[in-house]
Design a protein around this motif. Structure first.
Motif, PDB file in Angstrom:
ATOM      1  N   ASN A 238       0.853  -1.192   0.000  1.00  0.00           N
ATOM      2  CA  ASN A 238       0.000   0.000   0.000  1.00  0.00           C
ATOM      3  C   ASN A 238       0.886   1.238   0.000  1.00  0.00           C
ATOM      4  O   ASN A 238       2.074   1.144  -0.216  1.00  0.00           O
ATOM      5  N   GLY A 239       0.296   2.398   0.200  1.00  0.00           N
ATOM      6  CA  GLY A 239       1.081   3.634   0.240  1.00  0.00           C
ATOM      7  C   GLY A 239       1.365   4.250  -1.118  1.00  0.00           C
ATOM      8  O   GLY A 239       2.301   5.037  -1.255  1.00  0.00           O
ATOM      9  N   GLY A 240       0.580   3.904  -2.126  1.00  0.00           N
ATOM     10  CA  GLY A 240       0.778   4.510  -3.437  1.00  0.00           C
ATOM     11  C   GLY A 240       1.997   4.006  -4.183  1.00  0.00           C
ATOM     12  O   GLY A 240       2.498   4.663  -5.084  1.00  0.00           O
ATOM     13  N   VAL A 241       2.472   2.835  -3.817  1.00  0.00           N
ATOM     14  CA  VAL A 241       3.698   2.283  -4.401  1.00  0.00           C
ATOM     15  C   VAL A 241       3.419   1.601  -5.734  1.00  0.00           C
ATOM     16  O   VAL A 241       2.448   0.865  -5.878  1.00  0.00           O
ATOM     17  N   PHE A 242       4.281   1.859  -6.713  1.00  0.00           N
ATOM     18  CA  PHE A 242       4.342   1.086  -7.941  1.00  0.00           C
ATOM     19  C   PHE A 242       5.802   1.089  -8.364  1.00  0.00           C
ATOM     20  O   PHE A 242       6.316   2.077  -8.897  1.00  0.00           O
ATOM     21  N   LYS A 243       6.497  -0.009  -8.051  1.00  0.00           N
ATOM     22  CA  LYS A 243       7.932  -0.122  -8.319  1.00  0.00           C
ATOM     23  C   LYS A 243       8.209  -1.415  -9.071  1.00  0.00           C
ATOM     24  O   LYS A 243       7.562  -2.429  -8.836  1.00  0.00           O
ATOM     25  N   ILE A 244       9.217  -1.357  -9.924  1.00  0.00           N
ATOM     26  CA  ILE A 244       9.663  -2.539 -10.649  1.00  0.00           C
ATOM     27  C   ILE A 244      11.159  -2.688 -10.417  1.00  0.00           C
ATOM     28  O   ILE A 244      11.924  -1.735 -10.599  1.00  0.00           O
ATOM     29  N   SER A 245      11.546  -3.898  -9.984  1.00  0.00           N
ATOM     30  CA  SER A 245      12.948  -4.196  -9.699  1.00  0.00           C
ATOM     31  C   SER A 245      13.397  -5.414 -10.484  1.00  0.00           C
ATOM     32  O   SER A 245      12.609  -6.322 -10.746  1.00  0.00           O
ATOM     33  N   VAL A 246      14.679  -5.432 -10.827  1.00  0.00           N
ATOM     34  CA  VAL A 246      15.309  -6.586 -11.461  1.00  0.00           C
ATOM     35  C   VAL A 246      16.443  -7.017 -10.540  1.00  0.00           C
ATOM     36  O   VAL A 246      17.333  -6.227 -10.244  1.00  0.00           O
ATOM     37  N   ASP A 247      16.366  -8.256 -10.075  1.00  0.00           N
ATOM     38  CA  ASP A 247      17.363  -8.775  -9.137  1.00  0.00           C
ATOM     39  C   ASP A 247      17.590  -7.802  -7.973  1.00  0.00           C
ATOM     40  O   ASP A 247      18.718  -7.472  -7.625  1.00  0.00           O
ATOM     41  N   ASN A 248      16.503  -7.324  -7.424  1.00  0.00           N
ATOM     42  CA  ASN A 248      16.493  -6.412  -6.274  1.00  0.00           C
ATOM     43  C   ASN A 248      17.090  -5.037  -6.550  1.00  0.00           C
ATOM     44  O   ASN A 248      17.379  -4.290  -5.627  1.00  0.00           O
ATOM     45  N   GLN A 249      17.259  -4.687  -7.821  1.00  0.00           N
ATOM     46  CA  GLN A 249      17.728  -3.352  -8.184  1.00  0.00           C
ATOM     47  C   GLN A 249      16.573  -2.602  -8.847  1.00  0.00           C
ATOM     48  O   GLN A 249      16.040  -3.044  -9.866  1.00  0.00           O
ATOM     49  N   LEU A 250      16.227  -1.474  -8.272  1.00  0.00           N
ATOM     50  CA  LEU A 250      15.093  -0.686  -8.747  1.00  0.00           C
ATOM     51  C   LEU A 250      15.328  -0.178 -10.170  1.00  0.00           C
ATOM     52  O   LEU A 250      16.371   0.409 -10.452  1.00  0.00           O
ATOM     53  N   VAL A 251      14.362  -0.426 -11.052  1.00  0.00           N
ATOM     54  CA  VAL A 251      14.444   0.111 -12.414  1.00  0.00           C
ATOM     55  C   VAL A 251      13.338   1.120 -12.688  1.00  0.00           C
ATOM     56  O   VAL A 251      13.446   1.903 -13.631  1.00  0.00           O
ATOM     57  N   TRP A 252      12.262   1.089 -11.878  1.00  0.00           N
ATOM     58  CA  TRP A 252      11.174   2.059 -12.077  1.00  0.00           C
ATOM     59  C   TRP A 252      10.481   2.330 -10.754  1.00  0.00           C
ATOM     60  O   TRP A 252      10.158   1.409 -10.023  1.00  0.00           O
ATOM     61  N   ASP A 253      10.246   3.602 -10.450  1.00  0.00           N
ATOM     62  CA  ASP A 253       9.511   4.008  -9.252  1.00  0.00           C
ATOM     63  C   ASP A 253       8.499   5.078  -9.665  1.00  0.00           C
ATOM     64  O   ASP A 253       8.883   6.146 -10.132  1.00  0.00           O
ATOM     65  N   ARG A 254       7.224   4.763  -9.498  1.00  0.00           N
ATOM     66  CA  ARG A 254       6.163   5.691  -9.898  1.00  0.00           C
ATOM     67  C   ARG A 254       6.322   7.055  -9.249  1.00  0.00           C
ATOM     68  O   ARG A 254       6.054   8.081  -9.874  1.00  0.00           O
ATOM     69  N   LYS A 255       6.787   7.105  -8.018  1.00  0.00           N
ATOM     70  CA  LYS A 255       6.904   8.389  -7.325  1.00  0.00           C
ATOM     71  C   LYS A 255       7.959   9.289  -7.951  1.00  0.00           C
ATOM     72  O   LYS A 255       7.868  10.504  -7.852  1.00  0.00           O
ATOM     73  N   GLU A 256       8.946   8.693  -8.617  1.00  0.00           N
ATOM     74  CA  GLU A 256       9.980   9.485  -9.289  1.00  0.00           C
ATOM     75  C   GLU A 256       9.743   9.620 -10.787  1.00  0.00           C
ATOM     76  O   GLU A 256      10.029  10.653 -11.378  1.00  0.00           O
ATOM     77  N   ASP A 257       9.241   8.543 -11.397  1.00  0.00           N
ATOM     78  CA  ASP A 257       9.166   8.477 -12.848  1.00  0.00           C
ATOM     79  C   ASP A 257       7.754   8.545 -13.412  1.00  0.00           C
ATOM     80  O   ASP A 257       7.582   8.543 -14.625  1.00  0.00           O
ATOM     81  N   GLY A 258       6.726   8.543 -12.546  1.00  0.00           N
ATOM     82  CA  GLY A 258       5.347   8.482 -13.018  1.00  0.00           C
ATOM     83  C   GLY A 258       4.977   7.053 -13.373  1.00  0.00           C
ATOM     84  O   GLY A 258       5.763   6.131 -13.210  1.00  0.00           O
ATOM     85  N   PHE A 259       3.766   6.856 -13.864  1.00  0.00           N
ATOM     86  CA  PHE A 259       3.357   5.517 -14.271  1.00  0.00           C
ATOM     87  C   PHE A 259       4.064   5.145 -15.548  1.00  0.00           C
ATOM     88  O   PHE A 259       4.112   5.926 -16.498  1.00  0.00           O
ATOM     89  N   PRO A 260       4.597   3.935 -15.594  1.00  0.00           N
ATOM     90  CA  PRO A 260       5.358   3.530 -16.778  1.00  0.00           C
ATOM     91  C   PRO A 260       4.481   3.007 -17.903  1.00  0.00           C
ATOM     92  O   PRO A 260       3.456   2.390 -17.675  1.00  0.00           O
ATOM     93  N   GLU A 261       4.917   3.285 -19.095  1.00  0.00           N
ATOM     94  CA  GLU A 261       4.401   2.597 -20.269  1.00  0.00           C
ATOM     95  C   GLU A 261       5.274   1.361 -20.437  1.00  0.00           C
ATOM     96  O   GLU A 261       6.478   1.405 -20.133  1.00  0.00           O
ATOM     97  N   PRO A 262       4.728   0.265 -20.907  1.00  0.00           N
ATOM     98  CA  PRO A 262       5.534  -0.947 -21.066  1.00  0.00           C
ATOM     99  C   PRO A 262       6.814  -0.715 -21.871  1.00  0.00           C
ATOM    100  O   PRO A 262       7.866  -1.260 -21.544  1.00  0.00           O
ATOM    101  N   LYS A 263       6.729   0.108 -22.923  1.00  0.00           N
ATOM    102  CA  LYS A 263       7.889   0.374 -23.769  1.00  0.00           C
ATOM    103  C   LYS A 263       9.070   0.893 -22.946  1.00  0.00           C
ATOM    104  O   LYS A 263      10.195   0.419 -23.082  1.00  0.00           O
ATOM    105  N   ALA A 264       8.823   1.854 -22.054  1.00  0.00           N
ATOM    106  CA  ALA A 264       9.895   2.455 -21.255  1.00  0.00           C
ATOM    107  C   ALA A 264      10.474   1.448 -20.260  1.00  0.00           C
ATOM    108  O   ALA A 264      11.691   1.391 -20.062  1.00  0.00           O
ATOM    109  N   VAL A 265       9.617   0.650 -19.644  1.00  0.00           N
ATOM    110  CA  VAL A 265      10.096  -0.362 -18.686  1.00  0.00           C
ATOM    111  C   VAL A 265      10.911  -1.421 -19.418  1.00  0.00           C
ATOM    112  O   VAL A 265      11.981  -1.828 -18.945  1.00  0.00           O
TER     113      VAL A 265
END
Length: 89
Positions: free
Chosen positions: A43-70
């Motif tokens: 919860n808390g408005g989180v939407f993050k994507i990580s690869v091998d525990n390394q953050l590649v996308w954070d909605r709070k910094e990058d906005g909602f991702p389009e699949p192409k960008a991710v």
């Protein structure tokens, strides 16, 4: 190289469909390179994507991702030489 991808998403914000959609897109694109892709409800408005525990996308910094960008960010991390076809344009 097989990777573990985690999609963390806010259930209170009802972002489950968005997380599942992103999971599907990543499976279609990186099916041979994914060992595991996990959906982690939070919860808390989180939407993050990580690869091998390394953050590649954070909605709070990058906005909602389009699949192409991710896909581009994940490709750059796991296989920089790989072409993503129309996603590279």
């Amino acid at each position: 190289m097989k990777v573990k991808i985690t999609i963390e998403y806010c259930t209170l914000c009802q972002w489950t469909p968005r997380a599942v959609w992103m999971q599907q897109e990543l499976l279609y694109t990186f099916n041979e390179q994914i060992e595991e892709i996990a959906l982690r409800p939070t919860n808390g408005g989180v939407f993050k994507i990580s690869v091998d525990n390394q953050l590649v996308w954070d909605r709070k910094e990058d906005g909602f991702p389009e699949p192409k960008a991710v896909k581009q960010r994940i490709r750059n991390k796991i296989d920089p030489e790989r072409s993503l076809g129309h996603s590279d344009k």
